[in-house]
Scaffold this motif. Structure first.
Motif, PDB file in Angstrom:
ATOM      1  N   GLU A 294      75.420   3.843  77.361  1.00  0.00           N
ATOM      2  CA  GLU A 294      75.068   5.103  78.062  1.00  0.00           C
ATOM      3  C   GLU A 294      74.944   6.549  77.343  1.00  0.00           C
ATOM      4  OE1 GLU A 294      77.466   5.156  81.672  1.00  0.00           O
ATOM      5  OE2 GLU A 294      77.382   2.854  81.766  1.00  0.00           O
ATOM      6  N   THR A 295      75.888   6.406  76.396  1.00  0.00           N
ATOM      7  CA  THR A 295      75.777   7.559  75.469  1.00  0.00           C
ATOM      8  C   THR A 295      74.458   7.650  74.655  1.00  0.00           C
ATOM      9  OG1 THR A 295      78.246   7.331  74.870  1.00  0.00           O
ATOM     10  CG2 THR A 295      77.109   8.710  73.291  1.00  0.00           C
ATOM     11  N   GLU A 296      74.122   6.694  74.172  1.00  0.00           N
ATOM     12  CA  GLU A 296      72.620   6.366  73.841  1.00  0.00           C
ATOM     13  C   GLU A 296      71.636   6.898  74.753  1.00  0.00           C
ATOM     14  OE1 GLU A 296      69.446   6.583  71.236  1.00  0.00           O
ATOM     15  OE2 GLU A 296      71.715   6.701  70.784  1.00  0.00           O
ATOM     16  N   VAL A 297      71.587   6.283  76.117  1.00  0.00           N
ATOM     17  CA  VAL A 297      70.652   6.612  77.205  1.00  0.00           C
ATOM     18  C   VAL A 297      70.537   7.944  77.240  1.00  0.00           C
ATOM     19  CG1 VAL A 297      69.971   6.352  79.431  1.00  0.00           C
ATOM     20  CG2 VAL A 297      70.648   4.143  77.930  1.00  0.00           C
ATOM     21  N   SER A 298      71.889   8.685  77.493  1.00  0.00           N
ATOM     22  CA  SER A 298      71.816  10.175  77.713  1.00  0.00           C
ATOM     23  C   SER A 298      71.302  10.951  76.517  1.00  0.00           C
ATOM     24  CB  SER A 298      73.496  10.598  77.906  1.00  0.00           C
ATOM     25  OG  SER A 298      74.071   9.748  79.069  1.00  0.00           O
ATOM     26  N   ARG A 299      71.529  10.606  75.360  1.00  0.00           N
ATOM     27  CA  ARG A 299      70.881  11.217  74.221  1.00  0.00           C
ATOM     28  C   ARG A 299      69.308  10.950  74.232  1.00  0.00           C
ATOM     29  NH1 ARG A 299      73.634  11.961  69.608  1.00  0.00           N
ATOM     30  NH2 ARG A 299      74.871  10.294  70.151  1.00  0.00           N
ATOM     31  N   GLN A 300      68.900  10.050  74.677  1.00  0.00           N
ATOM     32  CA  GLN A 300      67.480   9.971  75.123  1.00  0.00           C
ATOM     33  C   GLN A 300      66.959  10.882  76.400  1.00  0.00           C
ATOM     34  OE1 GLN A 300      66.055   5.972  75.179  1.00  0.00           O
ATOM     35  NE2 GLN A 300      67.346   5.259  73.544  1.00  0.00           N
ATOM     36  N   ALA A 301      67.733  11.028  77.146  1.00  0.00           N
ATOM     37  CA  ALA A 301      67.461  11.593  78.562  1.00  0.00           C
ATOM     38  C   ALA A 301      67.521  13.240  78.223  1.00  0.00           C
ATOM     39  CB  ALA A 301      68.557  11.362  79.503  1.00  0.00           C
ATOM     40  N   PHE A 302      68.249  13.709  77.171  1.00  0.00           N
ATOM     41  CA  PHE A 302      68.562  15.161  77.044  1.00  0.00           C
ATOM     42  C   PHE A 302      67.482  15.929  77.109  1.00  0.00           C
ATOM     43  CE2 PHE A 302      69.676  18.822  74.344  1.00  0.00           C
ATOM     44  CZ  PHE A 302      70.861  19.162  75.000  1.00  0.00           C
ATOM     45  N   ASP A 303      66.445  15.671  76.382  1.00  0.00           N
ATOM     46  CA  ASP A 303      65.300  16.619  76.173  1.00  0.00           C
ATOM     47  C   ASP A 303      64.466  16.886  77.546  1.00  0.00           C
ATOM     48  OD1 ASP A 303      65.799  17.630  73.667  1.00  0.00           O
ATOM     49  OD2 ASP A 303      64.335  15.763  72.664  1.00  0.00           O
TER      50      ASP A 303
ATOM     51  N   GLU B 189      82.226  19.334  82.112  1.00  0.00           N
ATOM     52  CA  GLU B 189      81.860  19.138  80.782  1.00  0.00           C
ATOM     53  C   GLU B 189      80.574  18.863  80.519  1.00  0.00           C
ATOM     54  OE1 GLU B 189      84.655  18.130  82.016  1.00  0.00           O
ATOM     55  OE2 GLU B 189      86.274  19.173  81.005  1.00  0.00           O
ATOM     56  N   VAL B 190      79.986  17.753  81.146  1.00  0.00           N
ATOM     57  CA  VAL B 190      78.690  17.524  81.124  1.00  0.00           C
ATOM     58  C   VAL B 190      77.584  18.509  81.351  1.00  0.00           C
ATOM     59  CG1 VAL B 190      77.020  15.634  82.094  1.00  0.00           C
ATOM     60  CG2 VAL B 190      79.046  14.862  81.368  1.00  0.00           C
ATOM     61  N   THR B 191      77.947  19.015  82.546  1.00  0.00           N
ATOM     62  CA  THR B 191      76.838  20.276  82.880  1.00  0.00           C
ATOM     63  C   THR B 191      77.185  21.379  82.234  1.00  0.00           C
ATOM     64  OG1 THR B 191      78.565  20.910  84.686  1.00  0.00           O
ATOM     65  CG2 THR B 191      76.663  19.026  85.428  1.00  0.00           C
ATOM     66  N   GLN B 192      78.232  21.806  81.817  1.00  0.00           N
ATOM     67  CA  GLN B 192      78.361  22.827  80.988  1.00  0.00           C
ATOM     68  C   GLN B 192      77.755  22.873  79.643  1.00  0.00           C
ATOM     69  OE1 GLN B 192      82.687  23.281  80.924  1.00  0.00           O
ATOM     70  NE2 GLN B 192      82.531  25.000  82.697  1.00  0.00           N
ATOM     71  N   ALA B 193      77.618  21.513  78.997  1.00  0.00           N
ATOM     72  CA  ALA B 193      77.116  21.191  77.691  1.00  0.00           C
ATOM     73  C   ALA B 193      75.675  21.377  77.928  1.00  0.00           C
ATOM     74  CB  ALA B 193      77.520  19.892  77.152  1.00  0.00           C
ATOM     75  N   LEU B 194      75.067  20.673  79.202  1.00  0.00           N
ATOM     76  CA  LEU B 194      73.651  20.886  79.299  1.00  0.00           C
ATOM     77  C   LEU B 194      73.221  22.495  79.445  1.00  0.00           C
ATOM     78  CD1 LEU B 194      73.301  17.928  82.092  1.00  0.00           C
ATOM     79  CD2 LEU B 194      72.177  18.242  79.668  1.00  0.00           C
ATOM     80  N   ARG B 195      73.892  23.215  80.067  1.00  0.00           N
ATOM     81  CA  ARG B 195      73.524  24.603  80.219  1.00  0.00           C
ATOM     82  C   ARG B 195      73.497  25.302  78.990  1.00  0.00           C
ATOM     83  NH1 ARG B 195      71.995  26.523  84.784  1.00  0.00           N
ATOM     84  NH2 ARG B 195      72.802  25.563  86.663  1.00  0.00           N
ATOM     85  N   ARG B 196      74.411  24.992  77.902  1.00  0.00           N
ATOM     86  CA  ARG B 196      74.378  25.558  76.525  1.00  0.00           C
ATOM     87  C   ARG B 196      73.229  24.800  75.838  1.00  0.00           C
ATOM     88  NH1 ARG B 196      79.879  24.365  76.888  1.00  0.00           N
ATOM     89  NH2 ARG B 196      79.795  22.491  75.252  1.00  0.00           N
ATOM     90  N   GLY B 197      72.858  23.898  76.028  1.00  0.00           N
ATOM     91  CA  GLY B 197      71.752  23.071  75.370  1.00  0.00           C
ATOM     92  C   GLY B 197      72.482  22.104  74.096  1.00  0.00           C
ATOM     93  N   ASP B 198      73.721  22.059  74.364  1.00  0.00           N
ATOM     94  CA  ASP B 198      74.569  21.246  73.447  1.00  0.00           C
ATOM     95  C   ASP B 198      74.554  19.818  73.525  1.00  0.00           C
ATOM     96  OD1 ASP B 198      76.735  20.446  71.678  1.00  0.00           O
ATOM     97  OD2 ASP B 198      78.180  22.043  72.168  1.00  0.00           O
TER      98      ASP B 198
END
Length: 219
Positions: free
Chosen positions: A98-107, A190-199
């Motif tokens: 799931e960490t890798e799938v999330s990495r693929q989803a990020f963009d 923490e997930v959504t905050q990181a997304l808002r920062r683009g981190d």
């Protein structure tokens, strides 16, 4: 956001009564609607969904091949009970996949997706405050798979879905046993905050930490 599975077999199957029922039952298993050891009645499932017994039998047999259900004998189909070690192994596999799938989803995660995730997280927090484990499990599934489906992965996503099919019923049992306090510290914010920062790094770390929380319940 759709709740339908994107597993390859489902995605490329014709839209029939059995495939629709299979998708519906998959979601219910992932959300913890069934409990370990529960006997699954083909006739009862058919009656609940207004289908014939043949589509219900086909959908349930499909779930057996995916490891979500098992035959306890030649006539009884049940939700499997997972041992401590196997459940821990599933969580270990979830953390890595799931960490890798999330990495693929990020963009592919846009502003509207982040807003949707924040709304789901608010609903989850309300469910935790009220001790509503049914709504918590449903929201937790929706939160994670809103992200994972955006990966558009045709290899890893089906594997993640199969892990959740086996994970959902047992996690529901654990949450029921320990109560709302056992799920009070998720990492969705923490997930959504990181997304808002683009981190990206912090985003993946928060996903992994959220899954590790489930491991701690087994200690």
């Amino acid at each position: 956001m759709t709740t339908e599975s994107t597993a390859s077999r489902t995605a490329f199957s014709p839209d029939t009564a059995s495939t629709r029922l299979h998708r519906a039952l998959r979601v219910r298993l992932c959300e913890g609607d069934f409990t370990p050891g529960e006997v699954i009645s083909i006739r009862r499932i058919a009656a609940q969904y207004g289908t014939g017994t043949m589509p219900a039998r086909e959908a349930i047999r499909w779930l057996v091949t995916e490891g979500a259900l098992i035959f306890s004998d030649s006539r009884k189909i049940i939700v499997p009970e997972l041992s401590h070690d196997r459940f821990h192994e599933i969580l270990f596999a979830r953390k890595n996949l799931e960490t890798e799938v999330s990495r693929q989803a990020f963009d592919n995660i846009g502003a509207t997706d982040i807003e949707a995730l924040e709304r789901i997280d608010e609903q989850i927090n309300d469910a935790i405050a009220q001790g509503d484990l049914v709504s918590y499990m449903r929201g937790n599934y929706q939160f994670h798979f809103h992200i994972y489906r955006l990966s558009q992965s045709q290899v890893l996503l089906p594997l993640v879905e199969i892990l959740w099919l086996q994970y959902g019923p047992s996690m529901r049992y654990i949450c029921t046993r320990w109560g709302a306090s056992s799920i009070a510290d998720d990492y969705h914010r923490e997930v959504t905050q990181a997304l808002r920062r683009g981190d990206l790094a912090s985003f993946c770390e928060a996903i992994a930490a959220d899954i590790e929380q489930g491991m701690l319940l087994l200690e």
